[in-house]
Write a protein that holds these residues in place. Structure first.
Motif, PDB file in Angstrom:
ATOM      1  N   LEU A  26      14.982 -17.301 -10.483  1.00 24.59           N
ATOM      2  CA  LEU A  26      14.758 -16.616  -9.215  1.00 24.59           C
ATOM      3  C   LEU A  26      14.383 -17.625  -8.132  1.00 24.59           C
ATOM      4  CD1 LEU A  26      14.705 -13.785  -7.981  1.00 24.59           C
ATOM      5  CD2 LEU A  26      12.284 -13.704  -8.490  1.00 24.59           C
ATOM      6  N   GLY A  27      15.104 -17.594  -7.014  1.00 25.63           N
ATOM      7  CA  GLY A  27      14.838 -18.506  -5.904  1.00 25.63           C
ATOM      8  C   GLY A  27      15.551 -19.843  -6.004  1.00 25.63           C
ATOM      9  N   GLU A  28      16.278 -20.078  -7.079  1.00 27.97           N
ATOM     10  CA  GLU A  28      17.009 -21.332  -7.257  1.00 27.97           C
ATOM     11  C   GLU A  28      18.332 -21.294  -6.494  1.00 27.97           C
ATOM     12  OE1 GLU A  28      16.326 -24.243  -9.142  1.00 27.97           O
ATOM     13  OE2 GLU A  28      14.323 -23.374  -9.095  1.00 27.97           O
ATOM     14  N   ILE A  29      18.811 -22.453  -6.088  1.00 27.66           N
ATOM     15  CA  ILE A  29      20.126 -22.569  -5.465  1.00 27.66           C
ATOM     16  C   ILE A  29      21.147 -22.724  -6.585  1.00 27.66           C
ATOM     17  CG2 ILE A  29      21.589 -23.955  -3.951  1.00 27.66           C
ATOM     18  CD1 ILE A  29      19.007 -24.822  -2.502  1.00 27.66           C
ATOM     19  N   MET A  30      22.194 -21.890  -6.557  1.00 25.71           N
ATOM     20  CA  MET A  30      23.234 -21.910  -7.583  1.00 25.71           C
ATOM     21  C   MET A  30      24.604 -21.834  -6.908  1.00 25.71           C
ATOM     22  SD  MET A  30      21.595 -21.820 -10.601  1.00 25.71           S
ATOM     23  CE  MET A  30      22.628 -21.112 -11.848  1.00 25.71           C
ATOM     24  N   VAL A  31      25.658 -22.154  -7.680  1.00 19.76           N
ATOM     25  CA  VAL A  31      27.035 -22.116  -7.190  1.00 19.76           C
ATOM     26  C   VAL A  31      27.843 -21.190  -8.084  1.00 19.76           C
ATOM     27  CG1 VAL A  31      29.103 -23.487  -6.731  1.00 19.76           C
ATOM     28  CG2 VAL A  31      26.854 -24.490  -6.366  1.00 19.76           C
ATOM     29  N   HIS A  32      28.582 -20.249  -7.468  1.00 23.18           N
ATOM     30  CA  HIS A  32      29.489 -19.375  -8.203  1.00 23.18           C
ATOM     31  C   HIS A  32      30.687 -20.226  -8.620  1.00 23.18           C
ATOM     32  CE1 HIS A  32      32.428 -15.942  -8.549  1.00 23.18           C
ATOM     33  NE2 HIS A  32      31.423 -15.544  -9.311  1.00 23.18           N
ATOM     34  N   LYS A  33      30.983 -20.284  -9.911  1.00 23.70           N
ATOM     35  CA  LYS A  33      32.006 -21.197 -10.424  1.00 23.70           C
ATOM     36  C   LYS A  33      33.400 -20.900  -9.882  1.00 23.70           C
ATOM     37  CE  LYS A  33      29.915 -22.370 -14.870  1.00 23.70           C
ATOM     38  NZ  LYS A  33      30.060 -22.241 -16.331  1.00 23.70           N
ATOM     39  N   ILE A  34      33.757 -19.635  -9.742  1.00 26.46           N
ATOM     40  CA  ILE A  34      35.124 -19.283  -9.339  1.00 26.46           C
ATOM     41  C   ILE A  34      35.333 -19.487  -7.842  1.00 26.46           C
ATOM     42  CG2 ILE A  34      36.824 -17.416  -9.230  1.00 26.46           C
ATOM     43  CD1 ILE A  34      35.443 -16.324 -11.800  1.00 26.46           C
ATOM     44  N   SER A  35      34.446 -18.935  -7.022  1.00 25.13           N
ATOM     45  CA  SER A  35      34.626 -19.010  -5.569  1.00 25.13           C
ATOM     46  C   SER A  35      33.986 -20.258  -4.955  1.00 25.13           C
ATOM     47  CB  SER A  35      34.034 -17.770  -4.904  1.00 25.13           C
ATOM     48  OG  SER A  35      32.626 -17.757  -5.061  1.00 25.13           O
ATOM     49  N   ARG A  36      33.159 -20.961  -5.719  1.00 30.68           N
ATOM     50  CA  ARG A  36      32.414 -22.142  -5.258  1.00 30.68           C
ATOM     51  C   ARG A  36      31.471 -21.824  -4.105  1.00 30.68           C
ATOM     52  NH1 ARG A  36      37.284 -26.499  -5.685  1.00 30.68           N
ATOM     53  NH2 ARG A  36      37.365 -26.517  -7.950  1.00 30.68           N
ATOM     54  N   ALA A  37      31.047 -20.574  -4.013  1.00 32.62           N
ATOM     55  CA  ALA A  37      30.097 -20.156  -2.979  1.00 32.62           C
ATOM     56  C   ALA A  37      28.692 -20.592  -3.394  1.00 32.62           C
ATOM     57  CB  ALA A  37      30.151 -18.650  -2.801  1.00 32.62           C
ATOM     58  N   VAL A  38      27.961 -21.181  -2.450  1.00 34.29           N
ATOM     59  CA  VAL A  38      26.609 -21.659  -2.709  1.00 34.29           C
ATOM     60  C   VAL A  38      25.612 -20.670  -2.123  1.00 34.29           C
ATOM     61  CG1 VAL A  38      24.987 -23.560  -2.382  1.00 34.29           C
ATOM     62  CG2 VAL A  38      27.422 -24.039  -2.568  1.00 34.29           C
ATOM     63  N   GLY A  39      24.605 -20.297  -2.898  1.00 33.82           N
ATOM     64  CA  GLY A  39      23.598 -19.360  -2.416  1.00 33.82           C
ATOM     65  C   GLY A  39      22.330 -19.454  -3.227  1.00 33.82           C
ATOM     66  N   MET A  40      21.386 -18.577  -2.903  1.00 37.20           N
ATOM     67  CA  MET A  40      20.100 -18.556  -3.580  1.00 37.20           C
ATOM     68  C   MET A  40      20.015 -17.322  -4.474  1.00 37.20           C
ATOM     69  SD  MET A  40      16.300 -18.897  -1.985  1.00 37.20           S
ATOM     70  CE  MET A  40      16.659 -20.536  -1.420  1.00 37.20           C
ATOM     71  N   VAL A  41      19.468 -17.497  -5.675  1.00 34.67           N
ATOM     72  CA  VAL A  41      19.333 -16.389  -6.622  1.00 34.67           C
ATOM     73  C   VAL A  41      18.345 -15.383  -6.049  1.00 34.67           C
ATOM     74  CG1 VAL A  41      18.679 -15.710  -8.954  1.00 34.67           C
ATOM     75  CG2 VAL A  41      19.892 -17.867  -8.575  1.00 34.67           C
ATOM     76  N   ASP A  42      18.836 -14.155  -5.828  1.00 34.94           N
ATOM     77  CA  ASP A  42      18.048 -13.096  -5.208  1.00 34.94           C
ATOM     78  C   ASP A  42      17.367 -12.213  -6.240  1.00 34.94           C
ATOM     79  OD1 ASP A  42      17.189 -11.692  -2.864  1.00 34.94           O
ATOM     80  OD2 ASP A  42      18.670 -10.134  -3.320  1.00 34.94           O
ATOM     81  N   SER A  43      18.041 -11.973  -7.367  1.00 34.34           N
ATOM     82  CA  SER A  43      17.438 -11.168  -8.429  1.00 34.34           C
ATOM     83  C   SER A  43      18.009 -11.586  -9.775  1.00 34.34           C
ATOM     84  CB  SER A  43      17.668  -9.675  -8.195  1.00 34.34           C
ATOM     85  OG  SER A  43      19.032  -9.374  -8.333  1.00 34.34           O
ATOM     86  N   VAL A  44      17.224 -11.345 -10.824  1.00 32.17           N
ATOM     87  CA  VAL A  44      17.628 -11.679 -12.189  1.00 32.17           C
ATOM     88  C   VAL A  44      17.322 -10.491 -13.089  1.00 32.17           C
ATOM     89  CG1 VAL A  44      17.261 -13.217 -14.154  1.00 32.17           C
ATOM     90  CG2 VAL A  44      17.106 -14.133 -11.841  1.00 32.17           C
ATOM     91  N   ALA A  45      18.338 -10.034 -13.836  1.00 29.69           N
ATOM     92  CA  ALA A  45      18.130  -9.032 -14.876  1.00 29.69           C
ATOM     93  C   ALA A  45      18.034  -9.810 -16.178  1.00 29.69           C
ATOM     94  CB  ALA A  45      19.280  -8.040 -14.914  1.00 29.69           C
ATOM     95  N   LEU A  46      16.837  -9.885 -16.749  1.00 33.38           N
ATOM     96  CA  LEU A  46      16.609 -10.695 -17.931  1.00 33.38           C
ATOM     97  C   LEU A  46      17.446 -10.229 -19.107  1.00 33.38           C
ATOM     98  CD1 LEU A  46      12.730 -11.124 -17.725  1.00 33.38           C
ATOM     99  CD2 LEU A  46      14.504 -12.646 -16.864  1.00 33.38           C
ATOM    100  N   ALA A  47      17.810 -11.173 -19.967  1.00 34.35           N
ATOM    101  CA  ALA A  47      18.624 -10.869 -21.146  1.00 34.35           C
ATOM    102  C   ALA A  47      17.850  -9.986 -22.113  1.00 34.35           C
ATOM    103  CB  ALA A  47      19.027 -12.161 -21.837  1.00 34.35           C
ATOM    104  N   GLN A  48      18.541  -9.002 -22.683  1.00 33.42           N
ATOM    105  CA  GLN A  48      17.922  -8.109 -23.662  1.00 33.42           C
ATOM    106  C   GLN A  48      18.945  -7.715 -24.711  1.00 33.42           C
ATOM    107  OE1 GLN A  48      16.192  -4.724 -21.758  1.00 33.42           O
ATOM    108  NE2 GLN A  48      14.810  -5.930 -20.504  1.00 33.42           N
ATOM    109  N   ALA A  49      18.515  -7.658 -25.944  1.00 32.12           N
ATOM    110  CA  ALA A  49      19.313  -7.148 -27.064  1.00 32.12           C
ATOM    111  C   ALA A  49      20.715  -7.745 -27.131  1.00 32.12           C
ATOM    112  CB  ALA A  49      19.392  -5.627 -26.999  1.00 32.12           C
ATOM    113  N   GLY A  50      20.818  -9.054 -26.980  1.00 31.00           N
ATOM    114  CA  GLY A  50      22.110  -9.713 -27.111  1.00 31.00           C
ATOM    115  C   GLY A  50      22.946  -9.764 -25.851  1.00 31.00           C
ATOM    116  N   TRP A  51      22.523  -9.121 -24.786  1.00 33.47           N
ATOM    117  CA  TRP A  51      23.254  -9.168 -23.523  1.00 33.47           C
ATOM    118  C   TRP A  51      22.815 -10.387 -22.721  1.00 33.47           C
ATOM    119  CZ3 TRP A  51      27.215  -5.969 -22.572  1.00 33.47           C
ATOM    120  CH2 TRP A  51      27.326  -4.836 -23.360  1.00 33.47           C
TER     121      TRP A  51
END
Length: 86
Positions: A26-51
């Motif tokens: 959350l709050g980290e700068i990341m890049v979308h691999k396909i579109s190469r769009a750069v932005g900041m992580v706005d929300s995270v749905a934590l991994a659960q039950a293998g997802w």
């Protein structure tokens, strides 16, 4: 100096990111691999039950990119500098 609740951890080294659960992105700068769009992580749905963790990346123009954590990558130095300059 170690954190008092977690002896042996590196409390002063900065933020810890855990890719298997999505914690720490959350709050980290990341890049979308396909579109190469750069932005900041706005929300995270934590991994659960293998997802995998799901993140929402907010772009400078106000739009969002959603996807699995594996759809995103850390930015290069140039990408990070361009994002922070905006």
């Amino acid at each position: 100096m170690n954190a008092p609740d977690f002896p042996g951890t590196l409390g002063d080294m900065g933020k810890t990111k855990i890719p298997t659960t999505g914690e720490g992105f959350l709050g980290e700068i990341m890049v979308h691999k396909i579109s190469r769009a750069v932005g900041m992580v706005d929300s995270v749905a934590l991994a659960q039950a293998g997802w995998p963790p799901q993140i929402t990346l907010k772009l400078p123009d106000g739009t969002v990119k959603k996807g699995r954590l594996s759809d995103f990558r850390d930015p290069s130095g140039n990408e990070r500098a361009k994002f922070t300059a905006k």
